[in-house]
Design a protein around this motif. Structure first.
Motif, short mmCIF file in Angstrom:
data_model
loop_
_atom_site.label_atom_id
_atom_site.label_comp_id
_atom_site.label_asym_id
_atom_site.label_seq_id
_atom_site.Cartn_x
_atom_site.Cartn_y
_atom_site.Cartn_z
N GLY A 180 -2.90 -13.38 0.88
CA GLY A 180 -2.68 -12.12 0.18
C GLY A 180 -3.54 -11.01 0.74
O GLY A 180 -4.04 -11.09 1.87
N ALA A 181 -3.72 -9.97 -0.07
CA ALA A 181 -4.50 -8.81 0.37
C ALA A 181 -5.12 -8.14 -0.85
O ALA A 181 -4.60 -8.22 -1.97
N LEU A 182 -6.24 -7.47 -0.61
CA LEU A 182 -6.93 -6.69 -1.64
C LEU A 182 -6.75 -5.22 -1.34
O LEU A 182 -7.08 -4.75 -0.25
N LEU A 183 -6.22 -4.47 -2.31
CA LEU A 183 -6.04 -3.03 -2.18
C LEU A 183 -7.09 -2.34 -3.04
O LEU A 183 -7.05 -2.44 -4.27
N SER A 184 -8.03 -1.67 -2.39
CA SER A 184 -9.12 -0.99 -3.10
C SER A 184 -8.82 0.50 -3.16
O SER A 184 -8.51 1.12 -2.14
N LEU A 185 -8.93 1.07 -4.37
CA LEU A 185 -8.65 2.49 -4.57
C LEU A 185 -9.95 3.25 -4.71
O LEU A 185 -10.86 2.83 -5.43
N THR A 186 -10.05 4.38 -4.03
CA THR A 186 -11.20 5.26 -4.14
C THR A 186 -10.71 6.69 -4.29
O THR A 186 -9.70 7.08 -3.69
N GLY A 187 -11.43 7.45 -5.10
CA GLY A 187 -11.05 8.84 -5.34
C GLY A 187 -11.72 9.36 -6.60
O GLY A 187 -12.50 8.66 -7.25
N GLU A 188 -11.41 10.58 -6.95
CA GLU A 188 -11.99 11.22 -8.13
C GLU A 188 -11.03 11.10 -9.32
O GLU A 188 -9.81 11.21 -9.17
N ASP A 189 -11.64 10.90 -10.49
CA ASP A 189 -10.88 10.86 -11.75
C ASP A 189 -9.76 9.83 -11.72
O ASP A 189 -8.61 10.10 -12.10
N ILE A 190 -10.09 8.63 -11.27
CA ILE A 190 -9.08 7.57 -11.25
C ILE A 190 -9.43 6.45 -12.23
O ILE A 190 -8.80 5.39 -12.21
N GLY A 191 -10.43 6.70 -13.08
CA GLY A 191 -10.83 5.67 -14.04
C GLY A 191 -9.74 5.33 -15.03
O GLY A 191 -9.63 4.19 -15.49
N PHE A 192 -8.88 6.32 -15.38
CA PHE A 192 -7.83 6.05 -16.36
C PHE A 192 -6.78 5.09 -15.83
O PHE A 192 -6.00 4.52 -16.61
N ALA A 215 0.82 -1.20 0.00
CA ALA A 215 0.00 0.00 0.00
C ALA A 215 0.86 1.26 0.00
O ALA A 215 0.55 2.25 -0.68
N GLU A 216 1.96 1.23 0.74
CA GLU A 216 2.86 2.38 0.77
C GLU A 216 3.49 2.62 -0.60
O GLU A 216 3.59 3.76 -1.07
N TYR A 217 3.90 1.55 -1.25
CA TYR A 217 4.48 1.68 -2.59
C TYR A 217 3.45 2.19 -3.59
O TYR A 217 3.74 3.05 -4.43
N LEU A 218 2.22 1.67 -3.51
CA LEU A 218 1.18 2.07 -4.45
C LEU A 218 0.83 3.54 -4.29
O LEU A 218 0.63 4.25 -5.29
N LYS A 219 0.76 4.03 -3.09
CA LYS A 219 0.48 5.45 -2.87
C LYS A 219 1.58 6.32 -3.48
O LYS A 219 1.29 7.37 -4.06
N ASP A 220 2.81 5.88 -3.36
CA ASP A 220 3.92 6.65 -3.92
C ASP A 220 3.84 6.70 -5.44
O ASP A 220 4.07 7.75 -6.06
N VAL A 221 3.50 5.58 -6.07
CA VAL A 221 3.38 5.54 -7.54
C VAL A 221 2.24 6.42 -8.01
O VAL A 221 2.37 7.18 -8.98
N LEU A 222 1.09 6.34 -7.33
CA LEU A 222 -0.06 7.16 -7.72
C LEU A 222 0.23 8.65 -7.55
O LEU A 222 -0.24 9.48 -8.33
N ALA A 223 1.01 8.99 -6.53
CA ALA A 223 1.37 10.39 -6.33
C ALA A 223 2.22 10.91 -7.49
O ALA A 223 2.06 12.05 -7.94
N HIS A 224 3.12 10.07 -8.00
CA HIS A 224 3.92 10.47 -9.16
C HIS A 224 3.08 10.54 -10.43
O HIS A 224 3.50 11.18 -11.41
N MET A 225 1.92 9.90 -10.44
CA MET A 225 1.01 9.99 -11.58
C MET A 225 0.07 11.19 -11.46
O MET A 225 -0.78 11.40 -12.32
N GLY A 226 0.22 11.96 -10.40
CA GLY A 226 -0.61 13.14 -10.20
C GLY A 226 -1.87 12.88 -9.42
O GLY A 226 -2.74 13.75 -9.34
N LEU A 227 -2.01 11.71 -8.81
CA LEU A 227 -3.20 11.36 -8.02
C LEU A 227 -2.82 11.40 -6.54
O LEU A 227 -2.34 10.41 -5.98
N THR A 228 -3.05 12.55 -5.94
CA THR A 228 -2.67 12.71 -4.53
C THR A 228 -3.83 12.47 -3.58
O THR A 228 -3.62 12.23 -2.40
#
Length: 289
Positions: free
Chosen positions: A91-103, A66-79
């Motif tokens: 394993g684990a399921l990481l669910s993403l929620t937010g605006e304009d993340i469909g791309f 989750a920490e790595y994924l947040k860092d990658v998304l931040a570099h993609m402009g999704l803060t």
């Protein structure tokens, strides 16, 4: 995997809070060991030592992912994206929620699959055992699963009916497993994988193998009709002369035969119309008389 920090303070509590801030965790998420107890100064001026503690946090593969994924998304402009972690068996399921993340899903989930692959590599560096990471956005995985199950059953029924193998488009291992499971529910159908690397795909066919297909005869249904030939090898409709306004071919052959023998073809007599009045001579006046 352990993350730790060593801090000092006038008291053990102060040293512990300082170390938690360095690790970026809450106090209830960390554990600590006291390395040195504080010693008060004599007369308030001489001697004395601060408290020293070691604070550590055991990071799970899911937390590291989750920490790595947040860092990658931040570099993609999704803060403003929130990542929720749900522990699962193995394993684990990481669910993403937010605006304009469909791309982030990409074409048929290709971008999402790439993020999931990289995040899984990070998670599996924490422990030696295999840890499966699944990333989902807006319940996309469940919708995609239903689509693949429907596709597998429909193509399996088609393969049984036609007796032919039906190859599908390349898919990742997770989607291929969904197709294989769906095909098993159709009687008389089987599936297997072919190809390598990115071209690995599923082929669905009948259990007994492909059935021989009947060959179409030339000139059959839907084909072009072949012209017939007469006794002399000429193609046509059987008449030497084409049919037109002059009558049938048989009549034209009869007329041609008569012309060769010198007999003129008979024609109906035409009636000659006589003029209504006889010839009238117009006398010209002589100007000399």
């Amino acid at each position: 995997m352990l993350r730790e920090a060593i801090a000092t303070g006038d008291t053990v509590e102060q040293a512990f809070e300082t170390a938690c801030r360095e690790l970026g965790v809450e106090s209830h998420e960390a554990q600590f060991d006291i390395l040195e107890m504080p010693v008060k100064k004599k007369f308030g001026l001489f001697g004395g030592t601060p408290a020293k503690v070691r604070v550590y946090v055991k990071s799970s593969p899911a937390d590291k992912a989750a920490e790595y994924l947040k860092d990658v998304l931040a570099h993609m402009g999704l803060t403003g994206v929130e990542v929720s972690v749900t522990e699962q068996e193995g394993g684990a399921l990481l669910s993403l929620t937010g605006e304009d993340i469909g791309f982030v899903i990409g074409h048929r989930g290709e971008t999402l699959d790439a993020l999931q692959y990289l995040t899984g590599l990070v998670a599996n560096h924490v422990d030696d055992s295999y840890y499966r990471i699944t990333i989902d956005i807006g319940n996309y995985r469940e919708k995609r699963k239903e689509t693949l199950e429907s596709l597998g059953k429909r193509i399996a029924a088609k393969a049984v009916k036609t007796g032919r193998n039906c190859p599908l488009e390349p898919m990742n291992p997770y989607e291929r497993r969904i197709i294989h499971t769906a095909v098993q529910t159709v009687e008389g159908a089987k599936s297997w994988s072919e190809g390598e690397d990115t071209n690995r795909h599923v082929v669905i066919g009948p259990e007994g193998g492909e059935r021989p297909q009947p060959q179409r005869r030339p000139g059959g249904k839907g084909g072009r009709r072949q012209p017939q030939q007469d006794s002399r090898g000429r193609r046509g409709n059987g008449d030497r002369f084409p049919r037109g306004n002059g009558g049938s071919g048989q009549q034209q052959r009869t007329q041609a035969s008569g012309a060769q023998q010198g007999t003129a073809p008979s024609h109906p007599q035409q009636k000659v119309k006589a003029p209504l009045y006889g010839r009238i001579d117009v006398k010209k006046n002589n100007p000399e008389k």
